[in-house]
Design a protein around this motif. Structure first.
Motif, PDB file in Angstrom:
ATOM      1  N   GLU A   1       0.937  -1.044   0.039  1.00 42.34           N
ATOM      2  CA  GLU A   1       0.109  -0.027  -0.123  1.00 42.34           C
ATOM      3  C   GLU A   1       0.962   1.309   0.054  1.00 42.34           C
ATOM      4  O   GLU A   1       0.667   2.110  -0.730  1.00 42.34           O
ATOM      5  CB  GLU A   1      -0.819  -0.185   1.361  1.00 42.34           C
TER       6      GLU A   1
ATOM      7  N   ALA B   1      -2.666  12.830  -0.953  1.00 39.26           N
ATOM      8  CA  ALA B   1      -3.287  13.584  -1.783  1.00 39.26           C
ATOM      9  C   ALA B   1      -4.725  12.955  -2.283  1.00 39.26           C
ATOM     10  O   ALA B   1      -5.591  13.334  -2.435  1.00 39.26           O
ATOM     11  CB  ALA B   1      -2.761  14.365  -2.678  1.00 39.26           C
ATOM     12  N   ASP B   2      -4.293  11.682  -2.723  1.00 39.69           N
ATOM     13  CA  ASP B   2      -5.498  10.799  -3.433  1.00 39.69           C
ATOM     14  C   ASP B   2      -6.236  10.098  -2.416  1.00 39.69           C
ATOM     15  O   ASP B   2      -6.965   9.480  -2.729  1.00 39.69           O
ATOM     16  CB  ASP B   2      -4.416   9.852  -4.378  1.00 39.69           C
ATOM     17  N   LEU B   3      -5.685   9.900  -1.190  1.00 32.81           N
ATOM     18  CA  LEU B   3      -6.373   8.958  -0.031  1.00 32.81           C
ATOM     19  C   LEU B   3      -7.702   9.572   0.113  1.00 32.81           C
ATOM     20  O   LEU B   3      -7.793  10.739   0.699  1.00 32.81           O
ATOM     21  CB  LEU B   3      -5.457   9.013   1.100  1.00 32.81           C
ATOM     22  N   ALA B   4      -8.802   8.764   0.071  1.00 34.11           N
ATOM     23  CA  ALA B   4     -10.126   9.158   0.526  1.00 34.11           C
ATOM     24  C   ALA B   4     -10.073   9.347   1.933  1.00 34.11           C
ATOM     25  O   ALA B   4      -9.577   8.414   2.803  1.00 34.11           O
ATOM     26  CB  ALA B   4     -11.189   7.842  -0.096  1.00 34.11           C
ATOM     27  N   GLN B   5     -10.770  10.385   2.408  1.00 34.15           N
ATOM     28  CA  GLN B   5     -11.057  10.690   3.635  1.00 34.15           C
ATOM     29  C   GLN B   5     -12.473   9.992   4.374  1.00 34.15           C
ATOM     30  O   GLN B   5     -13.582  10.490   3.655  1.00 34.15           O
ATOM     31  CB  GLN B   5     -10.894  12.121   4.069  1.00 34.15           C
TER      32      GLN B   5
ATOM     33  N   LYS C   1       3.208  12.596  -0.737  1.00 28.69           N
ATOM     34  CA  LYS C   1       2.309  13.542  -1.183  1.00 28.69           C
ATOM     35  C   LYS C   1       1.355  13.142  -1.983  1.00 28.69           C
ATOM     36  O   LYS C   1       0.058  13.549  -1.708  1.00 28.69           O
ATOM     37  CB  LYS C   1       3.091  14.919  -1.505  1.00 28.69           C
ATOM     38  N   LYS C   2       1.734  12.643  -2.904  1.00 26.55           N
ATOM     39  CA  LYS C   2       0.793  12.124  -4.085  1.00 26.55           C
ATOM     40  C   LYS C   2      -0.280  11.025  -3.278  1.00 26.55           C
ATOM     41  O   LYS C   2      -1.569  11.074  -3.442  1.00 26.55           O
ATOM     42  CB  LYS C   2       1.239  11.259  -5.132  1.00 26.55           C
ATOM     43  N   TYR C   3       0.406  10.126  -2.473  1.00 31.86           N
ATOM     44  CA  TYR C   3      -0.374   9.119  -1.799  1.00 31.86           C
ATOM     45  C   TYR C   3      -1.598   9.706  -0.918  1.00 31.86           C
ATOM     46  O   TYR C   3      -2.719   9.413  -0.994  1.00 31.86           O
ATOM     47  CB  TYR C   3       0.302   8.093  -1.067  1.00 31.86           C
TER      48      TYR C   3
END
Length: 524
Positions: A192, A215-219, A211-213
């Motif tokens: 992951e 930024a893309d991670l759903a909250q 940073k990309k991970y």
């Protein structure tokens, strides 16, 4: 020689301690006194006042003010301005010649090593960040230490864990313990965290990938039910932290050959990780300072200054955390009368009467002696229940603490008996190491064991906490179980109670059945 140790007001979990001629006299967190959770960015004014009063001295009597933060020299002007502004809030001049600054993670590390009782040890301090780094790997040898490697802020294990905490809908830098508890319900997601490079002496993180991970991670949305993905994400974060700690501690072991390990920094509050480290092949002895979060830097700074002045570390082995305020029966009775409470009595044997109530499945707020420091209640300011009652976890979570139903509690054991309940037992006075329970014993402590049958043991010694030991022993006489379910005496969002007033207000504001406060028993 008098040394006042304080946290820098730029931190969370501020507080103070005081050493007099190398002896620890007092230590307390600011939040317990000002009643503001974590006391974020707040000067430890009330903590300092308590420590001075307990030692019977004034600010003028203090030889050194030890601050667990690096000095402003060499840092950016903006940082210098903020740090100086915060430092001015302390009750002594920020230009006082008695001030000694101690690098944040050195203060963390020495708060553990210098009171561990170890003559030599590997030392690992890591958290979100602290000045120029997020952690240090160190080697201690008698009174001296050396830095082996620093963990840069871009590879912060505390920060990544806190970001996962936030993504799961919990409070950043506050509710990381929920992630640790939730992890037991999930399975790690394979590969992951692709931004982590494990092929170095210690793992490092790729800044762009990191940073990309995130930024893309759903909250997780407010009010959204926890699903299996959330549980798996928590398990993934927990596994990554444990893997990192194992790799870093093994790296130290391979350099020094030592199988002793001292831990500090916010990450060291992770009981599951500490248990994994203790069970590893390269750790035989472990010491985790109970106030491993930023409050511990006040202690570490004071210890560091003592060593710098005298040439040797103080002869302190930290066996308990009971260095906070205490109150007399007269002070307790005054508060009971002030609030016009009529349902109370003074007991000849408060331990025996309380044990009987707990055996009858009553919940009790236990307020005795000097308050403990650190985030774990250890029998000074605790909520107690019957661990054998399978419903007790739900009762305490729902009716008293106001917590999620899946969150676990921990057992306080008689030190003589806990080895019969856990695999690979080890002295654990601070409830900061998770052990695997012996399967056939789980039913006896079912409400104080987690879903994965791990238990965060507190081993209670008679000579250290005599009244708490007597309580557990009386409970054992009645039930045959040498343990109690123990959790901190507070409700969600509030600090652990400190004074009789705090205890009375919390007692009447939640679903507790009884309050055992010094020799007094109070009911509703």
């Amino acid at each position: 020689m008098i040394i006042l140790g304080v946290t820098h007001p730029v931190l969370w979990n501020n507080g103070a301690c005081i050493l007099v001629d190398g002896k620890l006299i007092a230590m307390v967190e600011e939040e317990r006194l000002n009643r503001l959770k974590h006391a974020v960015d707040m000067p430890a004014e009330r903590s300092i006042e308590f420590c001075l009063n307990r030692a019977g001295v004034t600010l003028d009597d203090v030889d050194y003010f030890a601050v667990g933060w690096e000095s402003m020299k060499g840092h950016k002007k903006r940082e210098q301005h903020i740090w100086e502004y915060k430092l001015k809030q302390l009750p002594f001049s920020h230009e006082d010649k008695r001030i000694r600054f101690v690098r944040h993670h050195i203060a963390h590390a020495l708060s553990s090593y210098y009171v561990s009782g170890f003559d030599h040890s590997n030392i690992l301090s890591f958290d979100g960040s602290g000045g120029g780094e997020s952690g240090l790997l160190m080697a201690g040898e008698k009174d001296d230490f050396r830095i082996v490697k620093a963990i840069p802020n871009r590879s912060s294990w505390g920060h990544i864990y806190s970001l996962i905490t936030k993504a799961l809908g919990f409070r950043y830098h506050s509710e990381e313990g929920k992630v640790m508890g939730l992890a037991a319900y999930g399975e790690p997601i394979e590969n992951e965290f692709k931004f982590i490079d494990w092929d170095h002496d210690i793992p490092i993180m790729d800044k762009k990938g990191f940073k990309k991970y995130f930024a893309d991670l759903a909250q997780r949305k407010n009010g959204e039910d926890l699903n299996q993905y959330h549980k798996d994400l928590a398990a993934t974060a927990q596994q990554a932290l444990e893997r990192a700690a194992l790799q870093m501690s093994l790296y130290l072991h391979n350099i020094t050959g030592s199988k002793n390990l001292c831990l500090a920094g916010g990450c060291a509050l992770n009981c599951s990780m500490n248990g994994v480290l203790l069970r590893s092949g390269h750790v035989d002895n472990i010491f985790v300072q109970p106030a491993a979060h930023d409050m511990g830097t006040a202690l570490g700074a004071a210890l560091s200054v003592y060593k710098d002045v005298t040439g040797h570390r103080p002869e302190i082995v930290l066996e308990h955390p009971y260095y906070g305020p205490d109150y007399t029966n007269e002070e307790v009775e005054y508060e009971l009368k002030r609030y016009k409470i009529s349902n109370y009595k003074r007991c000849g044997d408060i331990a025996k009467e309380t044990a009987t109530l707990i055996a009858e499945n009553k919940t009790v707020g236990w307020f005795q002696g000097r308050m403990e420091f650190g985030p774990r209640a250890l029998g000074g300011r605790s909520i107690l229940g019957n661990p054998k009652n399978k419903d007790m976890k739900d009762i305490v979570n729902k009716s008293i603490k106001g917590r999620e139903s899946w969150r676990p509690f921990a057992p306080s054991f008689l030190s003589e008996d806990y080895a019969g309940y856990v695999k690979e037992p080890y002295n654990s006075p601070f409830m900061i190491i998770a052990f695997h329970a012996i399967e056939e014993k789980v039913s006896e402590i079912v409400s104080a064991a987690h879903v994965d049958h791990t238990v965060r043991v507190q081993s209670v010694r008679k000579e250290i906490a005599p009244r708490y030991w007597e309580l557990i022993n009386e409970f054992k006489k009645i039930t045959g179980v040498p343990a109690l379910l123990n959790t901190s005496f507070n409700v969600a969002g509030q600090p652990i109670v400190c004074s009789p007033r705090d205890a009375i207000m919390t007692f009447f504001g939640c679903g507790l059945d009884y309050l055992a406060i010094e020799d007094y028993l109070v009911w509703k």
